[in-house]
Scaffold this active site. Structure first.
Site, PDB file in Angstrom:
ATOM      1  N   THR A  13       0.816  -1.227   0.000  1.00 42.12           N
ATOM      2  CA  THR A  13       0.000   0.000   0.000  1.00 42.12           C
ATOM      3  C   THR A  13       0.840   1.263   0.000  1.00 42.12           C
ATOM      4  O   THR A  13       0.490   2.259  -0.634  1.00 42.12           O
ATOM      5  CB  THR A  13      -0.918   0.006   1.248  1.00 42.12           C
ATOM      6  N   ASP A  90      -0.134  -7.239   4.407  1.00 43.92           N
ATOM      7  CA  ASP A  90      -0.875  -8.508   4.479  1.00 43.92           C
ATOM      8  C   ASP A  90       0.007  -9.707   4.807  1.00 43.92           C
ATOM      9  O   ASP A  90      -0.379 -10.571   5.588  1.00 43.92           O
ATOM     10  CB  ASP A  90      -1.622  -8.766   3.161  1.00 43.92           C
ATOM     11  N   THR A 166       2.571 -10.366  14.259  1.00 41.28           N
ATOM     12  CA  THR A 166       1.356 -10.784  13.566  1.00 41.28           C
ATOM     13  C   THR A 166       0.609  -9.526  13.138  1.00 41.28           C
ATOM     14  O   THR A 166       0.587  -8.551  13.879  1.00 41.28           O
ATOM     15  CB  THR A 166       0.464 -11.590  14.548  1.00 41.28           C
ATOM     16  N   ARG A 246      -3.084 -26.183  14.030  1.00 41.90           N
ATOM     17  CA  ARG A 246      -3.511 -25.083  14.909  1.00 41.90           C
ATOM     18  C   ARG A 246      -4.593 -25.598  15.846  1.00 41.90           C
ATOM     19  O   ARG A 246      -5.701 -25.918  15.433  1.00 41.90           O
ATOM     20  CB  ARG A 246      -3.982 -23.889  14.085  1.00 41.90           C
ATOM     21  N   GLN A 278      -4.156 -21.723  18.574  1.00 45.28           N
ATOM     22  CA  GLN A 278      -4.960 -20.720  17.859  1.00 45.28           C
ATOM     23  C   GLN A 278      -5.064 -19.423  18.650  1.00 45.28           C
ATOM     24  O   GLN A 278      -5.470 -18.396  18.110  1.00 45.28           O
ATOM     25  CB  GLN A 278      -6.385 -21.255  17.631  1.00 45.28           C
TER      26      GLN A 278
HETATM   27  N1  ASP Z   1      -2.841  -5.562   0.247  1.00 49.24           N
HETATM   28  C1  ASP Z   1      -1.770  -4.720   0.701  1.00 49.24           C
HETATM   29  C2  ASP Z   1      -0.479  -5.519   0.672  1.00 49.24           C
HETATM   30  O1  ASP Z   1      -0.284  -6.331   1.530  1.00 49.24           O
HETATM   31  C3  ASP Z   1      -2.048  -4.219   2.065  1.00 49.24           C
HETATM   32  C4  ASP Z   1      -1.007  -3.294   2.636  1.00 49.24           C
HETATM   33  O2  ASP Z   1       0.046  -3.067   2.119  1.00 49.24           O
HETATM   34  O3  ASP Z   1      -1.272  -2.731   3.722  1.00 49.24           O
HETATM   35  O4  ASP Z   1       0.304  -5.333  -0.215  1.00 49.24           O
END
Ligand code: ASP
Length: 346
Positions: A13, A90, A166, A246, A278
């Protein structure tokens, strides 16, 4: 001497722009990103970059991308004081875990960051994250050693150990968390490093690079109502060498014979099964309840307090090194890069 930092831009992003037709965000090139952060020049560092062609949404991340990052860092290791990897959120925790195993005996910072809002947006978190990541990558202790000598995720107010992290929020600027390990630094008015949690092993000898990852791994999540036919089918997946199971709570699962017999059969056939909870916080205590103890008796080993992301990456790494199942089983009980709290040499 000005600090020398290498940025590896993978996408995410932070560097995205809106597709004019679809109105959804898509990865865009690095010069666009840097044009939007003129303040970087105020840092007075030497900053070079390596870009992914094309940059990717991190949902597209795979082993070859990890290998490209590892190669970029390893080939330039001696020429830079630190490395900043720009990455989508992600799969950032998976990449951070993988890099921590692929780059061992690390004596320099590898700081992974990204953002929730693209760098071109007015309220972007990308500018602050990028600048702070660069400052952390350049930070040195009074003895001249880099302050951070491990793979870490910098996001908003915290620096976390990469293989303990995480993604915890799809919306919040503080998108990451390490649920079983304290922060390496708190970011507020200043950058407050936490000496007690930073890896402090003396690094001697060269960087050790392990680029091979074996993808013959599988993850299975337990849930009430798990169908024996479906479960057996997954366990019997051809070619699988290791499974991350898990489980509930402290590492518990059904006590029914069909379930335990299936696990025992799979373990006896030479497949490694690792028990990971989990729960977001805490770890596996296999002998606390009979429901966990029976899993151990079936040959399932404890993943301790490892994250799911790190368990997958550790399994790929250990099988990728060509170790047989017994060796991988033994090494799962040891901390390689501070990913579990037992036998943690850091
Ligand atoms: N979908 C995007 C990615 O993981 C989400 C982000 O960057 O925050 O590239």
């Amino acid at each position: 001497m000005k600090p020398r930092i290498l940025i590896v831009y993978t996408g995410g992003t932070i560097g995205m722009i809106e597709d004019p037709e679809k109105k959804s965000l898509k990865p865009f090139d690095f010069s666009h990103l840097m044009d939007n952060v003129p303040k970087v020049k105020m840092l007075d560092y030497v900053i070079d970059n390596i870009q992914f062609h094309p940059p990717i949404d991190s949902s597209d991340m795979n082993i070859s991308h990890w290998q490209t990052m590892v190669r970029s860092i390893a080939e330039n290791y001696d020429d830079y004081d630190g490395f900043v990897v720009l990455h989508g959120t992600d799969t950032m925790a998976y990449t951070a875990s993988a890099l921590s195993f692929m780059l061992q005996n690390l004596g320099k910072p590898v700081i992974i960051t990204g953002s929730q809002l693209p760098i071109g947006e007015v309220r972007t978190d990308g500018e602050e994250n990028l600048i702070t990541a660069l400052q952390i990558a350049a930070s040195r202790d009074s003895d001249g050693r880099p302050t951070v000598r491990e793979v870490a995720i910098l996001f908003e107010n915290y620096l976390w150990r990469g293989n303990r992290s995480t993604k915890r929020s799809a919306d919040n600027f503080n998108a990451f968390r390490s649920n079983n390990y304290p922060e390496l630094a708190k970011i507020g008015l200043g950058i407050q490093f936490k000496r007690a949690s930073l890896g402090n092993k003396r690094v001697e000898g060269p960087l050790e690079v392990y680029p091979d990852m074996d993808t013959n791994v599988l993850a299975i999540d337990l849930f009430p109502g798990l169908n024996p036919r479906v479960f057996n089918h997954m366990l019997a997946t051809p070619g699988v060498k290791g499974i991350v199971l898990r489980t509930y709570g402290t590492g518990n699962g059904p006590t029914e014979a069909w379930f335990l017999d299936a696990l025992r059969r799979t373990v006896d056939s030479g497949v490694l099964i690792v028990n990971v909870t989990q729960c977001v916080n805490g770890g596996v205590h296999p002998n606390r309840y009979l429901a966990g103890d029976l899993l151990s008796e079936a040959g399932v080993i404890s993943g301790y307090d490892i994250t799911f992301e790190a368990a997958i990456a550790k399994m790929m790494h250990l099988f990728g090194r060509g170790f047989g199942v017994d060796e991988v089983r033994a090494r799962f009980g040891e901390s390689i890069a501070g990913e579990i709290s037992v036998n943690d040499g850091k």
